[in-house]
Design a protein around this motif. Structure first.
Motif, PDB file in Angstrom:
ATOM      1  N   LYS A  22       5.812  -7.351   8.013  1.00 51.01           N
ATOM      2  CA  LYS A  22       5.538  -5.945   8.287  1.00 51.01           C
ATOM      3  C   LYS A  22       6.510  -5.024   7.554  1.00 51.01           C
ATOM      4  O   LYS A  22       7.704  -5.342   7.441  1.00 51.01           O
ATOM      5  CB  LYS A  22       5.614  -5.687   9.786  1.00 51.01           C
ATOM      6  CG  LYS A  22       4.584  -6.460  10.582  1.00 51.01           C
ATOM      7  CD  LYS A  22       4.676  -6.165  12.067  1.00 51.01           C
ATOM      8  CE  LYS A  22       3.614  -6.932  12.834  1.00 51.01           C
ATOM      9  NZ  LYS A  22       3.667  -6.665  14.291  1.00 51.01           N
ATOM     10  N   CYS A  23       6.003  -3.901   7.092  1.00 51.20           N
ATOM     11  CA  CYS A  23       6.837  -2.901   6.426  1.00 51.20           C
ATOM     12  C   CYS A  23       6.524  -1.521   6.979  1.00 51.20           C
ATOM     13  O   CYS A  23       5.366  -1.237   7.306  1.00 51.20           O
ATOM     14  CB  CYS A  23       6.595  -2.921   4.920  1.00 51.20           C
ATOM     15  SG  CYS A  23       7.239  -4.403   4.112  1.00 51.20           S
ATOM     16  N   THR A  24       7.553  -0.703   7.073  1.00 51.19           N
ATOM     17  CA  THR A  24       7.367   0.691   7.438  1.00 51.19           C
ATOM     18  C   THR A  24       7.882   1.560   6.299  1.00 51.19           C
ATOM     19  O   THR A  24       8.785   1.155   5.552  1.00 51.19           O
ATOM     20  CB  THR A  24       8.104   1.043   8.736  1.00 51.19           C
ATOM     21  OG1 THR A  24       9.519   0.803   8.550  1.00 51.19           O
ATOM     22  CG2 THR A  24       7.618   0.200   9.901  1.00 51.19           C
ATOM     23  N   TYR A  25       7.301   2.737   6.160  1.00 50.99           N
ATOM     24  CA  TYR A  25       7.742   3.655   5.121  1.00 50.99           C
ATOM     25  C   TYR A  25       8.003   5.023   5.729  1.00 50.99           C
ATOM     26  O   TYR A  25       7.534   5.325   6.828  1.00 50.99           O
ATOM     27  CB  TYR A  25       6.717   3.729   3.981  1.00 50.99           C
ATOM     28  CG  TYR A  25       5.325   4.167   4.375  1.00 50.99           C
ATOM     29  CD1 TYR A  25       4.420   3.258   4.898  1.00 50.99           C
ATOM     30  CD2 TYR A  25       4.901   5.482   4.193  1.00 50.99           C
ATOM     31  CE1 TYR A  25       3.139   3.653   5.245  1.00 50.99           C
ATOM     32  CE2 TYR A  25       3.624   5.883   4.518  1.00 50.99           C
ATOM     33  CZ  TYR A  25       2.743   4.960   5.044  1.00 50.99           C
ATOM     34  OH  TYR A  25       1.474   5.355   5.385  1.00 50.99           O
ATOM     35  N   SER A  26       8.770   5.832   5.016  1.00 56.93           N
ATOM     36  CA  SER A  26       9.244   7.079   5.615  1.00 56.93           C
ATOM     37  C   SER A  26       8.444   8.303   5.201  1.00 56.93           C
ATOM     38  O   SER A  26       8.333   9.259   5.970  1.00 56.93           O
ATOM     39  CB  SER A  26      10.725   7.284   5.255  1.00 56.93           C
ATOM     40  OG  SER A  26      10.891   7.370   3.841  1.00 56.93           O
ATOM     41  N   ASP A  27       7.901   8.314   3.985  1.00 61.62           N
ATOM     42  CA  ASP A  27       7.243   9.505   3.467  1.00 61.62           C
ATOM     43  C   ASP A  27       5.727   9.404   3.654  1.00 61.62           C
ATOM     44  O   ASP A  27       5.085   8.546   3.050  1.00 61.62           O
ATOM     45  CB  ASP A  27       7.584   9.691   1.986  1.00 61.62           C
ATOM     46  CG  ASP A  27       7.279  11.095   1.491  1.00 61.62           C
ATOM     47  OD1 ASP A  27       6.238  11.647   1.904  1.00 61.62           O
ATOM     48  OD2 ASP A  27       8.053  11.628   0.695  1.00 61.62           O
ATOM     49  N   SER A  28       5.184  10.278   4.468  1.00 60.16           N
ATOM     50  CA  SER A  28       3.752  10.221   4.774  1.00 60.16           C
ATOM     51  C   SER A  28       2.885  10.495   3.538  1.00 60.16           C
ATOM     52  O   SER A  28       1.682  10.240   3.563  1.00 60.16           O
ATOM     53  CB  SER A  28       3.403  11.223   5.879  1.00 60.16           C
ATOM     54  OG  SER A  28       3.793  12.533   5.496  1.00 60.16           O
ATOM     55  N   ALA A  29       3.484  11.016   2.466  1.00 52.39           N
ATOM     56  CA  ALA A  29       2.720  11.286   1.250  1.00 52.39           C
ATOM     57  C   ALA A  29       2.554  10.045   0.369  1.00 52.39           C
ATOM     58  O   ALA A  29       1.792  10.062  -0.602  1.00 52.39           O
ATOM     59  CB  ALA A  29       3.401  12.391   0.440  1.00 52.39           C
ATOM     60  N   SER A  30       3.238   8.955   0.696  1.00 51.26           N
ATOM     61  CA  SER A  30       3.081   7.720  -0.093  1.00 51.26           C
ATOM     62  C   SER A  30       1.643   7.260  -0.052  1.00 51.26           C
ATOM     63  O   SER A  30       0.984   7.324   1.000  1.00 51.26           O
ATOM     64  CB  SER A  30       4.005   6.622   0.449  1.00 51.26           C
ATOM     65  OG  SER A  30       5.345   6.909   0.124  1.00 51.26           O
ATOM     66  N   ASN A  31       1.137   6.790  -1.183  1.00 46.00           N
ATOM     67  CA  ASN A  31      -0.290   6.494  -1.235  1.00 46.00           C
ATOM     68  C   ASN A  31      -0.630   5.170  -1.918  1.00 46.00           C
ATOM     69  O   ASN A  31      -1.800   4.846  -2.103  1.00 46.00           O
ATOM     70  CB  ASN A  31      -1.030   7.636  -1.935  1.00 46.00           C
ATOM     71  CG  ASN A  31      -0.531   7.854  -3.349  1.00 46.00           C
ATOM     72  OD1 ASN A  31       0.320   7.124  -3.844  1.00 46.00           O
ATOM     73  ND2 ASN A  31      -1.071   8.855  -4.005  1.00 46.00           N
ATOM     74  N   TYR A  32       0.367   4.399  -2.313  1.00 46.28           N
ATOM     75  CA  TYR A  32       0.097   3.121  -2.968  1.00 46.28           C
ATOM     76  C   TYR A  32       1.101   2.100  -2.461  1.00 46.28           C
ATOM     77  O   TYR A  32       2.312   2.359  -2.469  1.00 46.28           O
ATOM     78  CB  TYR A  32       0.201   3.276  -4.490  1.00 46.28           C
ATOM     79  CG  TYR A  32       0.054   1.990  -5.264  1.00 46.28           C
ATOM     80  CD1 TYR A  32       1.098   1.499  -6.040  1.00 46.28           C
ATOM     81  CD2 TYR A  32      -1.134   1.267  -5.218  1.00 46.28           C
ATOM     82  CE1 TYR A  32       0.970   0.319  -6.745  1.00 46.28           C
ATOM     83  CE2 TYR A  32      -1.274   0.077  -5.924  1.00 46.28           C
ATOM     84  CZ  TYR A  32      -0.220  -0.390  -6.693  1.00 46.28           C
ATOM     85  OH  TYR A  32      -0.350  -1.565  -7.387  1.00 46.28           O
ATOM     86  N   PHE A  33       0.591   0.930  -2.022  1.00 44.57           N
ATOM     87  CA  PHE A  33       1.448  -0.046  -1.331  1.00 44.57           C
ATOM     88  C   PHE A  33       1.176  -1.453  -1.883  1.00 44.57           C
ATOM     89  O   PHE A  33       0.254  -2.140  -1.432  1.00 44.57           O
ATOM     90  CB  PHE A  33       1.172  -0.001   0.178  1.00 44.57           C
ATOM     91  CG  PHE A  33       1.260   1.389   0.744  1.00 44.57           C
ATOM     92  CD1 PHE A  33       0.131   2.194   0.832  1.00 44.57           C
ATOM     93  CD2 PHE A  33       2.472   1.897   1.195  1.00 44.57           C
ATOM     94  CE1 PHE A  33       0.208   3.483   1.336  1.00 44.57           C
ATOM     95  CE2 PHE A  33       2.570   3.184   1.708  1.00 44.57           C
ATOM     96  CZ  PHE A  33       1.427   3.978   1.779  1.00 44.57           C
TER      97      PHE A  33
END
Lengths: 111, 111
Positions: A22-33
Motif C-alpha cells: 500500500k502507498c499513500t500520497y500527499s498531493d491530491s493533484a497527482s494523477n499518475y501512479f
C-alpha cells in the motif's frame, strides 16, 4: 512537492498466496501512479501503472487499485511465485514528468 | 534494456576526489534523470533535464552537478566525493508516456 509513503517495508508470503503493498500520497493533484519492480542486482522496471481517471487496472496476476478520496493506491499480486521475489516501488507524479518514489517493499516468496 | 547505458558500472574512489558518472540513451527521449538509491530510502532525485538547455535540481542536489552534453548524454559529477555519497546511482529517461526507463546503475564506494 509530492510525498509518497509505502508499507510494509518487508513482506514474506507463502508461494501461492497473495501479496498486497500500500502507498499513500500527499498531493491530491497527482494523477499518475506507476509501480516498479527491482530484482536483485537489476534496474527498476515498470510492471503496471494507473491514472487518476481509473479506479482499478489488472494485468494477469497483478492489479493496482486507486482511491483518490483517501489518496492511496495498492499493488496486489495473486498466486505468488518465487520469481515475484523482488523490491517493489510505488511512485506518484503531478503530470510534470517527475516521479516521487516510495521507500520500497522487499517481497520474499517462500517455497 | 540496452537503450540506457551507464559508465562505469562500479567505482571505488577516495574522499575529496572528483568523479564523473556518465549516461547515454538511444531512445530519443528529451527527459533524463539522475537518482541515488540507498537501502530503506528508495530512489531519490538528484537532478533532471527536460532538454539540452534545461537543468533542474532535484531533492538532494547538494554535492552534485550535472552536464547535458547532448540529447543522448547526461553526466553526473561529484566535485569532491565524501563517504555518505556511497550509493547506487541510476540514470533514467522518460518519453511522452511518462514511463521511466532506467540504466543498469553505477555502484559507487567512497572511502
Amino acid at each position: 512537492g509530492e510525498n509518497v509513503e509505502q508499507h510494509p517495508s518487508t513482506l514474506s508470503v507463502q508461494e501461492g498466496d497473495s501479496a498486497v503493498i500500500k502507498c499513500t500520497y500527499s498531493d491530491s493533484a497527482s494523477n499518475y501512479f506507476p509501480w516498479y519492480k527491482q530484482e536483485l542486482g537489476k534496474r527498476p522496471q515498470l510492471i503496471i501503472d494507473i491514472r487518476s481517471n481509473v479506479g482499478e487496472k489488472k494485468d494477469q496476476r497483478i492489479a493496482v487499485t486507486l482511491n483518490k478520496t483517501a489518496k492511496h493506491f495498492s499493488l496486489h499480486i495473486t498466486e505468488t511465485q518465487p520469481e515475484d521475489s523482488a523490491v517493489y516501488f510505488c511512485a506518484a507524479t503531478l503530470n510534470d514528468y517527475k516521479l516521487s518514489f516510495g521507500a520500497g517493499t522487499t517481497v520474499t516468496v517462500r517455497a | 534494456d540496452a537503450d540506457v547505458t551507464q559508465t562505469p558500472r562500479n567505482r571505488i574512489t577516495k574522499t575529496g576526489k572528483r568523479i564523473m558518472l556518465e549516461c547515454s540513451q538511444t531512445k530519443g527521449h528529451d527527459r533524463m534523470y539522475w537518482y541515488r538509491q540507498d537501502p530503506g530510502l528508495g530512489l531519490r532525485l538528484i537532478y533532471y533535464s527536460f532538454d539540452v538547455k534545461d537543468i533542474n535540481k532535484g531533492e538532494i542536489s547538494d554535492g552534485y552537478s550535472v552536464s547535458r552534453q547532448a540529447q543522448a548524454k547526461f553526466s553526473l559529477s561529484l566535485e569532491s566525493a565524501i563517504p555518505n555519497q556511497t550509493a547506487l546511482y541510476f540514470c533514467a529517461t522518460t518519453g511522452p508516456e511518462e514511463t521511466q526507463y532506467f540504466g543498469p546503475g553505477t555502484r559507487l564506494l567512497v572511502l
